[in-house]
Design an enzyme around this catalytic site. Structure first.
Site, short mmCIF file in Angstrom:
data_model
loop_
_atom_site.label_atom_id
_atom_site.label_comp_id
_atom_site.label_asym_id
_atom_site.label_seq_id
_atom_site.Cartn_x
_atom_site.Cartn_y
_atom_site.Cartn_z
N HIS A 80 11.07 -34.63 -33.75
CA HIS A 80 9.86 -35.02 -34.50
C HIS A 80 9.38 -33.91 -35.42
O HIS A 80 8.19 -33.82 -35.72
CB HIS A 80 8.77 -35.42 -33.49
CG HIS A 80 9.17 -36.60 -32.67
ND1 HIS A 80 9.18 -37.89 -33.15
CD2 HIS A 80 9.64 -36.67 -31.41
CE1 HIS A 80 9.61 -38.72 -32.21
NE2 HIS A 80 9.89 -38.00 -31.14
N TRP A 102 -3.78 -1.64 -1.15
CA TRP A 102 -3.74 -2.87 -1.92
C TRP A 102 -4.16 -3.95 -0.92
O TRP A 102 -3.40 -4.33 -0.04
CB TRP A 102 -2.34 -3.15 -2.45
CG TRP A 102 -2.24 -4.44 -3.17
CD1 TRP A 102 -1.86 -5.66 -2.68
CD2 TRP A 102 -2.56 -4.68 -4.55
NE1 TRP A 102 -1.93 -6.62 -3.64
CE2 TRP A 102 -2.35 -6.06 -4.80
CE3 TRP A 102 -2.99 -3.89 -5.58
CZ2 TRP A 102 -2.57 -6.64 -6.05
CZ3 TRP A 102 -3.20 -4.46 -6.82
CH2 TRP A 102 -3.00 -5.81 -7.05
N CYS A 132 0.87 -1.17 0.00
CA CYS A 132 0.00 0.00 0.00
C CYS A 132 0.91 1.22 0.00
O CYS A 132 2.13 1.12 0.09
CB CYS A 132 -0.86 0.03 1.25
SG CYS A 132 -1.85 -1.43 1.46
N ARG A 165 1.37 1.56 -5.93
CA ARG A 165 1.54 0.62 -4.81
C ARG A 165 0.21 0.00 -4.38
O ARG A 165 0.17 -0.91 -3.56
CB ARG A 165 2.18 1.34 -3.62
CG ARG A 165 3.53 1.95 -3.87
CD ARG A 165 4.07 2.63 -2.63
NE ARG A 165 4.20 1.68 -1.55
CZ ARG A 165 5.26 0.87 -1.41
NH1 ARG A 165 6.24 0.93 -2.29
NH2 ARG A 165 5.33 0.02 -0.42
N GLU A 214 7.86 -20.76 -19.87
CA GLU A 214 7.81 -19.40 -19.33
C GLU A 214 8.95 -18.56 -19.87
O GLU A 214 8.77 -17.39 -20.21
CB GLU A 214 7.81 -19.44 -17.80
CG GLU A 214 7.75 -18.08 -17.15
CD GLU A 214 6.52 -17.25 -17.53
OE1 GLU A 214 5.58 -17.80 -18.14
OE2 GLU A 214 6.53 -16.04 -17.26
N GLU A 267 7.25 -11.83 -25.49
CA GLU A 267 6.32 -10.72 -25.23
C GLU A 267 7.01 -9.39 -25.01
O GLU A 267 6.40 -8.35 -25.23
CB GLU A 267 5.38 -11.04 -24.07
CG GLU A 267 6.01 -11.24 -22.72
CD GLU A 267 4.95 -11.51 -21.65
OE1 GLU A 267 3.85 -10.96 -21.74
OE2 GLU A 267 5.23 -12.27 -20.73
N LYS A 277 8.28 -15.02 -21.91
CA LYS A 277 8.92 -13.76 -21.49
C LYS A 277 9.70 -13.14 -22.64
O LYS A 277 9.61 -11.95 -22.91
CB LYS A 277 9.86 -14.04 -20.31
CG LYS A 277 9.16 -14.29 -18.99
CD LYS A 277 8.73 -13.04 -18.29
CE LYS A 277 7.28 -12.68 -18.28
NZ LYS A 277 6.21 -13.58 -18.34
N ASN A 283 1.16 0.22 5.97
CA ASN A 283 1.53 -0.59 4.81
C ASN A 283 2.30 -1.79 5.34
O ASN A 283 3.29 -1.64 6.05
CB ASN A 283 2.42 0.21 3.85
CG ASN A 283 3.01 -0.70 2.78
OD1 ASN A 283 2.36 -1.64 2.33
ND2 ASN A 283 4.27 -0.48 2.42
N GLY A 284 1.81 -2.98 5.02
CA GLY A 284 2.51 -4.19 5.46
C GLY A 284 1.51 -5.28 5.77
O GLY A 284 0.34 -5.21 5.41
N LYS A 310 -2.24 -5.68 -19.42
CA LYS A 310 -1.89 -6.35 -18.17
C LYS A 310 -2.96 -7.39 -17.80
O LYS A 310 -2.67 -8.43 -17.27
CB LYS A 310 -1.75 -5.34 -17.03
CG LYS A 310 -1.31 -5.97 -15.71
CD LYS A 310 0.02 -6.71 -15.84
CE LYS A 310 0.42 -7.45 -14.59
NZ LYS A 310 1.59 -8.32 -14.80
#
Ligand code: AGP
Length: 612
Positions: free
Chosen positions: A508, A76, A2, A27, A485, A492, A489, A102-103, A607
């Site tokens: 093959h 958040w 946050c 944040r 993955e 993209e 990465k 925040n935490g 996103k």
């Protein structure tokens, strides 16, 4: 994650607080609030669900709140849905103590039970309200100073926090306390500021103090006094910030993606510790009972993109440890294929945003069939989180870069914990194996840190690949999941064509694409499959490929085959994805950088893909 801000001086506080919060919205942005007081008048609190603009409108851009001392927060959600009631600031029952935080308070339930026994009531689902009332409790019990009350609370609280607290009996003052979460305190002529991050106060001052862990700051106009846990005054150095505003928003990193790559150790640790305490996992907050787990006949993991790649990795781990059959489906396919699932199946939907249209539709498809669903989600209160029967929240915090890194890593942790806990509940592993696997997970954050510290070597190699036209990632078993993955990465954010291939499958057909100089990256973390994959790499080399090997320390004989090698620390083979993926994230980032591309906002992408 946050954002918190604070101001005390001779100017009106609310507009300054809103301006500061606007620099911290990266944040967290699901709700926001202000607490402002005018002289020794009562502390006024205004909160709003949604983006900061809603709060700004509600307070007429701060003009509606009079006062020269105040604190603010943009949220958040980690505990408690996004709502006005759960938004900060939070306050004691008589509003004499008001705070933003925040935490994560890990032992908030234990502290809440204690306060309930002392007669406290709670209006929100947040851990922060517990922290505020704990401070209030000590403040009233010991009749000491705010520093005494905060010190007593800090000794009891487990977790991470950056707190800003106002006390009715101390007008014009703000008290800050910190453990792990970022917090800076700034001073200017007759004014004092606090914020989670530099951007929020850079407009007003470059002169800041970095408050240390378990320290308290007392902000008065133009002056900050620091105290340690014993309440003794301590001296701190004033630092002048050199960053410009934009660099500051990324905490000095050039892009959000590289910042988020660096945040992975903490995100992984926070996610692990959200369900594992003192060496034991507890899925109660997830909503799965032991009976639920024993009944599971099969698991179907459904997701898109990188989240789907987590599912591919999880399949190996869950089947191997918990001996439960696992299918992994692309959400966009699952929703149209009339899947055959047992009524005792568990459908796991993995999604960072919790809003991906295909994944949400797949969840609804499973629910229509009466199948139990579990969401592994990063955004509290998102559609998938709300509609799934049970939820495992990842603790990655807001992920801004389109290319996911820290959210992906936390999803892996969630799957590992599920695999281990399911295996234990179903007696598929011994107590000793259980303890070993948990220990291996606990060691991952430091190992990730070690890999990131070696990033310059990867940057050097990546910069040489900018002109590549095709890059192949190959591996077997879990190494194939890593290849998937790594390839995504690369594609993209560097726009270079890439394919991930099960190493045994290349011959093959696809091996016909290998030409002189084609980069082939062999992923070799699975010792039992090591020689097989090396053979596949040699097959590529004999057709002209340039080989990069990605393996664990100790496999030095790979230097006889590969032209460039990246080593990662050893971990249990089931969890190797969490380490081997880091160099591949860094490699994609540095190739994109070398090509001068928009790393955080690659072309054609969003996103969260909220359309089919
Ligand atoms: C990964 O880097 C991409 N941003 C994309 O593949 C993403 O993982 C996919 O769209 C799923 O998003 P979600 O996790 O929010 O559902």
């Amino acid at each position: 994650m946050c954002g918190i801000v604070g101001f005390t001086g001779d100017l009106q506080a609310a507009p300054i607080l809103l301006e500061g919060l606007s620099k911290l919205e990266y944040r967290g942005y699901d709700s926001a609030g202000l607490a402002v007081r005018d002289g020794d008048a009562a502390i006024e609190v205004v909160k709003a669900k949604g983006r900061l603009s809603v709060l700004a409108e509600k307070t007429n851009s701060g003009q509606a709140m009079a006062g020269t001392c105040g604190i603010g927060h943009t949220r958040w959600a980690t505990h408690g849905e996004p709502s006005e009631g759960n938004a900060h600031p939070h306050h004691s029952d008589d509003c004499s103590v008001v705070a933003v935080h925040n935490g994560i308070i890990e032992n908030y339930q234990e502290l809440k039970d204690k306060l309930l026994r002392k007669g406290y009531q709670f209006y929100s689902d947040t851990d922060t309200e517990v922290a505020v009332k704990l401070i209030d409790y000590y403040y009233k019990k010991y009749l000491g100073t705010p520093v005494d009350a905060i010190n007593h609370a800090m000794v009891r609280i487990r977790g991470s926090y950056a707190l800003a607290v106002m006390f009715h009996e101390y007008p014009g003052e703000i008290y800050a306390a910190r453990k792990e979460s970022p917090l800076i305190l700034g001073v200017a002529d007759g004014e004092s500021y606090l914020a989670s991050d530099v951007p929020a106060i850079l407009k007003y001052t470059r002169n800041v103090y970095y408050i240390g862990n378990m320290e308290i700051g007392r902000l008065q106009k133009g002056k900050v006094t620091f105290y340690n846990l014993d309440g003794d005054e301590i001296q701190k150095e004033l630092t002048e910030i050199q960053w410009d505003a934009e660099a500051a928003e990324k905490s000095g990193f050039e892009h959000f993606m590289i910042k988020e790559i660096h945040e992975q150790p903490k995100a992984v640790a926070d996610t692990l510790h959200s369900v594992v305490k003192d060496g034991r996992a507890d899925l109660a907050d997830v909503g799965l009972t032991d009976e639920d787990v024993k009944k599971i006949s099969q698991i179907c993991i459904v997701a898109c993109g990188s989240a789907y790649h987590v599912g591919i990795a999880a399949q190996y781990v869950i089947e191997d440890l918990a001996k439960i059959p696992v299918r992994v489906e692309l959400a966009s396919e699952f929703r149209y294929r009339r899947p055959l699932l047992d009524l005792d199946a568990l459908v796991i939907v993995i999604s960072q945003s919790g809003e991906t249209a295909d994944s949400l539709a797949a969840l609804r498809e499973a629910k229509e069939k009466g199948i139990k669903t579990l969401g592994i989600v990063n955004v509290v209160g998102s559609s998938i989180a709300r509609e799934a029967d049970t939820v495992f929240y990842t603790m990655a915090g807001p992920e801004i870069a389109v290319a996911t890194t820290k959210a992906y890593s936390t999803q892996l942790i969630a799957c590992y914990v599920l695999a281990i806990q399911f295996a234990k509940i179903r007696d598929a592993i011994t107590e000793g194996e259980y303890a070993y696997y948990i220990e291996e997970l606990e060691a991952l954050p430091d190992k990730i840190t070690k890999i990131i510290e070696d990033k310059e070597r990867i940057q050097w190699f990546a910069a040489k690949q900018a002109a590549e036209k095709d890059i192949f990632f190959i591996g077997r078993g879990v190494d194939y999941a890593i290849s998937l993955e790594g390839s995504l990465k690369m594609k993209e954010i560097s726009y270079i064509h890439s394919e991930a291939y099960a190493a045994g499958e290349l011959k093959h057909g696809t091996i016909s694409l290998i030409e002189d100089g084609t980069l082939v990256i062999g992923v070799l973390t699975q010792q039992a499959l090591y020689e097989k994959t090396v053979s596949n790499m040699v097959e590529c080399k004999s057709r002209g490929a340039y080989l990069m090997g990605l393996t664990t320390y100790g496999n030095y004989n790979i230097e006889d085959t590969a032209d460039f090698v990246v080593y990662v620390p050893k971990t249990d083979v089931h969890f190797a994805v969490s380490l081997a993926v880091i160099p591949l994230q860094l490699m994609a980032y540095y190739v994109s950088l070398a090509k001068g591309l928009d790393v955080d906002k690659p072309r054609n992408l969003a996103k969260s893909v909220t359309v089919e």
